[in-house]
Design a protein around this motif. Sequence first.
Motif, short mmCIF file in Angstrom:
data_model
loop_
_atom_site.label_atom_id
_atom_site.label_comp_id
_atom_site.label_asym_id
_atom_site.label_seq_id
_atom_site.Cartn_x
_atom_site.Cartn_y
_atom_site.Cartn_z
N GLN A 53 57.89 -29.07 15.40
CA GLN A 53 57.24 -30.38 15.27
C GLN A 53 55.82 -30.39 15.85
O GLN A 53 55.13 -31.41 15.78
CB GLN A 53 58.08 -31.45 15.99
N SER A 54 55.41 -29.30 16.44
CA SER A 54 54.10 -29.29 17.13
C SER A 54 52.98 -28.82 16.22
O SER A 54 52.90 -27.65 15.83
CB SER A 54 54.18 -28.36 18.36
N GLY A 55 52.09 -29.73 15.90
CA GLY A 55 50.90 -29.37 15.11
C GLY A 55 49.97 -28.46 15.89
O GLY A 55 49.29 -27.60 15.31
N ASN A 56 49.93 -28.64 17.21
CA ASN A 56 49.09 -27.77 18.03
C ASN A 56 49.57 -26.32 17.94
O ASN A 56 48.77 -25.39 17.87
CB ASN A 56 49.10 -28.23 19.48
N ALA A 57 50.90 -26.14 17.91
CA ALA A 57 51.45 -24.80 17.76
C ALA A 57 51.28 -24.29 16.33
O ALA A 57 51.10 -23.09 16.10
CB ALA A 57 52.93 -24.80 18.14
N TYR A 58 51.34 -25.21 15.37
CA TYR A 58 51.21 -24.82 13.97
C TYR A 58 49.87 -24.12 13.72
O TYR A 58 49.80 -23.16 12.96
CB TYR A 58 51.36 -26.06 13.08
N ARG A 59 48.79 -24.60 14.38
CA ARG A 59 47.50 -23.93 14.22
C ARG A 59 47.63 -22.42 14.48
O ARG A 59 47.15 -21.60 13.73
CB ARG A 59 46.49 -24.45 15.25
N ALA A 60 48.28 -22.11 15.60
CA ALA A 60 48.40 -20.71 16.02
C ALA A 60 49.36 -19.96 15.12
O ALA A 60 49.09 -18.81 14.72
CB ALA A 60 48.87 -20.65 17.48
N PRO A 107 58.50 -27.80 28.49
CA PRO A 107 57.14 -27.43 28.94
C PRO A 107 56.77 -28.02 30.30
O PRO A 107 55.90 -27.51 30.99
CB PRO A 107 56.23 -28.00 27.85
N ARG A 108 57.43 -29.13 30.67
CA ARG A 108 57.09 -29.75 31.97
C ARG A 108 57.91 -29.18 33.12
O ARG A 108 57.72 -29.58 34.27
CB ARG A 108 57.30 -31.26 31.89
N SER A 109 58.84 -28.29 32.83
CA SER A 109 59.70 -27.79 33.91
C SER A 109 58.91 -26.86 34.82
O SER A 109 57.97 -26.19 34.38
CB SER A 109 60.91 -27.03 33.32
N MET A 151 49.68 -25.44 32.56
CA MET A 151 49.29 -26.73 31.99
C MET A 151 50.48 -27.46 31.36
O MET A 151 50.34 -28.60 30.92
CB MET A 151 48.20 -26.54 30.93
N GLY A 152 51.62 -26.80 31.29
CA GLY A 152 52.83 -27.46 30.78
C GLY A 152 52.74 -27.77 29.29
O GLY A 152 53.24 -28.81 28.86
N GLU A 153 52.11 -26.90 28.54
CA GLU A 153 51.92 -27.18 27.11
C GLU A 153 52.34 -26.01 26.23
O GLU A 153 52.35 -24.86 26.64
CB GLU A 153 50.44 -27.48 26.82
N VAL A 154 52.61 -26.35 24.99
CA VAL A 154 52.82 -25.44 23.88
C VAL A 154 51.59 -25.62 22.98
O VAL A 154 51.09 -26.74 22.89
CB VAL A 154 54.10 -25.89 23.12
N PRO A 155 51.04 -24.63 22.33
CA PRO A 155 51.50 -23.26 22.19
C PRO A 155 50.98 -22.35 23.29
O PRO A 155 49.96 -22.63 23.91
CB PRO A 155 50.88 -22.85 20.85
N VAL A 156 51.72 -21.23 23.44
CA VAL A 156 51.24 -20.13 24.28
C VAL A 156 51.46 -18.83 23.49
O VAL A 156 52.54 -18.61 22.95
CB VAL A 156 52.01 -20.06 25.62
N SER A 185 46.89 -19.90 26.43
CA SER A 185 47.23 -21.25 25.99
C SER A 185 45.96 -21.92 25.49
O SER A 185 44.86 -21.36 25.61
CB SER A 185 47.86 -22.06 27.12
N GLN A 186 46.14 -23.11 24.94
CA GLN A 186 45.12 -23.89 24.21
C GLN A 186 44.92 -23.25 22.84
O GLN A 186 44.44 -22.12 22.72
CB GLN A 186 43.78 -23.99 24.96
N SER A 187 45.29 -24.00 21.81
CA SER A 187 45.25 -23.43 20.46
C SER A 187 43.85 -22.96 20.09
O SER A 187 43.69 -21.98 19.36
CB SER A 187 45.78 -24.44 19.44
N ALA A 188 42.81 -23.62 20.61
CA ALA A 188 41.44 -23.20 20.30
C ALA A 188 41.17 -21.80 20.84
O ALA A 188 40.52 -20.97 20.20
CB ALA A 188 40.43 -24.19 20.90
N1 LIG Z 1 44.86 -28.98 23.43
C1 LIG Z 1 46.17 -28.35 23.43
C2 LIG Z 1 47.23 -29.42 23.20
C3 LIG Z 1 48.62 -28.86 23.41
C4 LIG Z 1 49.68 -29.94 23.44
O1 LIG Z 1 49.43 -31.12 23.71
N2 LIG Z 1 50.91 -29.53 23.18
C5 LIG Z 1 52.04 -30.44 23.25
C6 LIG Z 1 53.00 -30.15 22.12
S1 LIG Z 1 52.31 -30.55 20.55
C7 LIG Z 1 52.80 -30.19 24.51
O2 LIG Z 1 53.14 -29.05 24.78
N3 LIG Z 1 53.07 -31.22 25.32
C8 LIG Z 1 53.85 -31.04 26.49
C9 LIG Z 1 54.24 -32.33 27.14
O3 LIG Z 1 53.64 -33.37 26.83
O4 LIG Z 1 55.16 -32.30 27.94
C10 LIG Z 1 46.21 -27.27 22.35
O5 LIG Z 1 45.49 -27.41 21.36
O6 LIG Z 1 46.93 -26.28 22.51
#
Ligand SMILES: N[C@@H](CCC(=O)N[C@@H](CS)C(=O)NCC(=O)O)C(=O)O
Length: 190
Positions: free
Chosen positions: A11-18, A42-44, A54-59, A68-71
Motif C-alpha cells: 500500500q506504500s506509494g513511497n516504497a513503490y517508487r523504489a 516501522p515505529r517499533s 526515521m521509522g519509515e518504509v522504504p529501506v 532510506s528516503q525514496s529520493a
Molecule cells: N519521504 C519518505 C516518506 C516515507 C514514508 O512516509 N513512508 C511511510 C509509508 S508510505 C511510513 O513508513 N510511515 C511510517 C509511519 O508513519 O509509522 C520517502 O520518500 O521515503
Amino acid sequence: MAEHQLYCFAQSGNAYRAALMLNLIGADWEPLWVDFFGKGEPRSPQYRTNVNEMGEVPVLVHQGKKLSQSAVILTYLAERSGKFRPESEDERLEALRWIIFDNQKVNGFLGPYRFLRCFAKPPGDPAFILGARPTIADLSLVAYLYYPAEEFGFDIAAQHKNIAVWLDRIKALPGWKHPYDLMPGHPLPG
Ligand SMILES: N[C@@H](CCC(=O)N[C@@H](CS)C(=O)NCC(=O)O)C(=O)O
C-alpha cells in the motif's frame, strides 16, 4: 538471497517508487514485507534500531548499505545502474527540484490524505497530543484546521469526529481566537 532487499508493503506509494525502479532496471531484488497496518512495525524500537531510525518504509539494503528516503534510493540506483540517470549538472538539479517538489507537495500530501481516508482507525482518544494537557504540539497541529471547510473542499472535522472534539478542546482554552479574528487581512480586498 537476492542482491538487493527492499523493506516495503504493497500500500506504500513511497516504497513503490523504489520497487518500480528496481524492477525497471532489472535488478536482482526481493521485498521484505513490513507489517505497517497490523503491528505498526516501522515505529517499533526494533525497526528504528535495526532498519531505519526515521521509522519509515522504504529501506533498501545493498552491499552492507541501508538506505532510506525514496529520493536517496532512486538516486543511488540511478547512479549505480546508469539507468534513468539525469546526466548533466542541469539535469541532475532539475530532477532533484522535481523530486523535492513531489515529496513535499504532490505525493507528500496524497499519501497521508489517502491513509487517513481509507486506512486510519479512529484513535478514540480524549486527550491532547502529548497527553492530559495541551502543548505546543497541539498549537502546531491546529495551524490550518480552523479555516473554513469550503476553502479545502472537504470538512476534516465533520469527517473525523475525534479531530472535531480535539479542536473543540483547544477552542475552549482562554484566549483562543479564530485565525481570521486574531490576525489582520481577512477578508481579502475584493
Ligand atoms: N519521504 C519518505 C516518506 C516515507 C514514508 O512516509 N513512508 C511511510 C509509508 S508510505 C511510513 O513508513 N510511515 C511510517 C509511519 O508513519 O509509522 C520517502 O520518500 O521515503
